[in-house]
Design a protein around this motif. Sequence first.
Motif, PDB file in Angstrom:
ATOM      1  N   CYS A 225       0.846  -1.191   0.000  1.00  0.00           N
ATOM      2  CA  CYS A 225       0.000   0.000   0.000  1.00  0.00           C
ATOM      3  C   CYS A 225       0.881   1.242   0.000  1.00  0.00           C
ATOM      4  O   CYS A 225       1.353   1.659   1.056  1.00  0.00           O
ATOM      5  CB  CYS A 225      -0.925   0.001   1.212  1.00  0.00           C
ATOM      6  N   PRO A 226       1.130   1.850  -1.164  1.00  0.00           N
ATOM      7  CA  PRO A 226       1.890   3.095  -1.183  1.00  0.00           C
ATOM      8  C   PRO A 226       1.185   4.154  -0.342  1.00  0.00           C
ATOM      9  O   PRO A 226      -0.049   4.232  -0.312  1.00  0.00           O
ATOM     10  CB  PRO A 226       1.904   3.487  -2.665  1.00  0.00           C
ATOM     11  N   GLY A 227       1.989   4.965   0.344  1.00  0.00           N
ATOM     12  CA  GLY A 227       1.398   6.006   1.183  1.00  0.00           C
ATOM     13  C   GLY A 227       2.463   6.773   1.924  1.00  0.00           C
ATOM     14  O   GLY A 227       3.647   6.761   1.558  1.00  0.00           O
ATOM     15  N   ASN A 228       2.061   7.414   3.005  1.00  0.00           N
ATOM     16  CA  ASN A 228       2.951   8.284   3.755  1.00  0.00           C
ATOM     17  C   ASN A 228       2.896   7.951   5.242  1.00  0.00           C
ATOM     18  O   ASN A 228       1.824   7.800   5.817  1.00  0.00           O
ATOM     19  CB  ASN A 228       2.540   9.750   3.540  1.00  0.00           C
ATOM     20  N   ALA A 229       4.088   7.827   5.833  1.00  0.00           N
ATOM     21  CA  ALA A 229       4.229   7.758   7.291  1.00  0.00           C
ATOM     22  C   ALA A 229       3.410   6.657   7.943  1.00  0.00           C
ATOM     23  O   ALA A 229       2.757   6.871   8.960  1.00  0.00           O
ATOM     24  CB  ALA A 229       3.892   9.106   7.916  1.00  0.00           C
TER      25      ALA A 229
END
Length: 324
Positions: A225-229
């Motif tokens: 799951c690409p994403g942030n933090a």
Amino acid sequence: GEVTFNHGGVNGATVGGVAGWIVSSSQTGGSNNGAVTYNGLATKTASVWLGGYAGHMGAVASVANIKNTKPMTVSFDGTAISYVGGICGRWDATSVENVANTADATITVNKMPVGATTGDRYIYIAGVVGLNNVKATYKNCKNEAAIVAKNELKVNNQVFVSGLAGRDEMASTYDGCSNSGNITLDMPNGTGHGGNSCISGIAGASGASNIFSNCSNTGNMSIKCPGNAFRIGGIAGYNGGSGKCTGCTVDSDIEVLATITTPHIGGMVGYSNPGKYVDCSYSGKISCSTGSLGGILGYTKSNQTMEGCTVNAEVGTGSTAGLF
């Protein structure tokens, strides 16, 4: 028997294998032995509560000797805040003891709610309870079932997925609790949320001085799951306040198969505020090409107390892990 809910244009729902909504009655000695299937709409103003035993429990003093033995299969259309738990989607229970989501009671979310582009946008999924909403004591509770959450679409929600409680920031205590179910997050187009999704074995987001004693996790975690933090840990993804882990053990592989900006991944806790860790151990492998990775803690910005903790693991590109 089985419970199946097909939305037919209805926005929001509260669905459980035994009860949809329990307002205030304590629950002792019950079980659900029928599969629960939900195919429904979820809009920003109409949340969905789903549980193998009950969809929602209100001000319930105690939940004891409850189990779910059959799978949940869920597909969402819409954007709402949603709660999914092997036992209960969301509850205000203050005492929880000997509650179990058994090995056959797999939780599969085939289509995640995509989330609104602004405002509150959360999805909680866990083996026992999606969201714990009050200070509680958990004793000898367990999840044995696999948890799979996926969507081909880009999801704007902040995601909380865990073996026991998706989110609990209420100064709760977990004593002798365990997860042995594998957790898979398969969202190849990722999340557009600003960040801080939490994945873990016991409590996804744990804050306000939660205490973990003699808890264990042997379930592997796979995150695509690409994403942030993202915050990912064997016991807790995020441990806020002045949390404490004592005598906890994790024997689990954590694998990140997507590009995540600044992930925080720890064998015990992904992201930790001031905390104390005593006689905790991690064995396994953490596979991620970037971010803050550690055998006990992935990332900390505050002072930690650590006593008698051990690590026997590989982190990142095959290096031997330290405590941080």
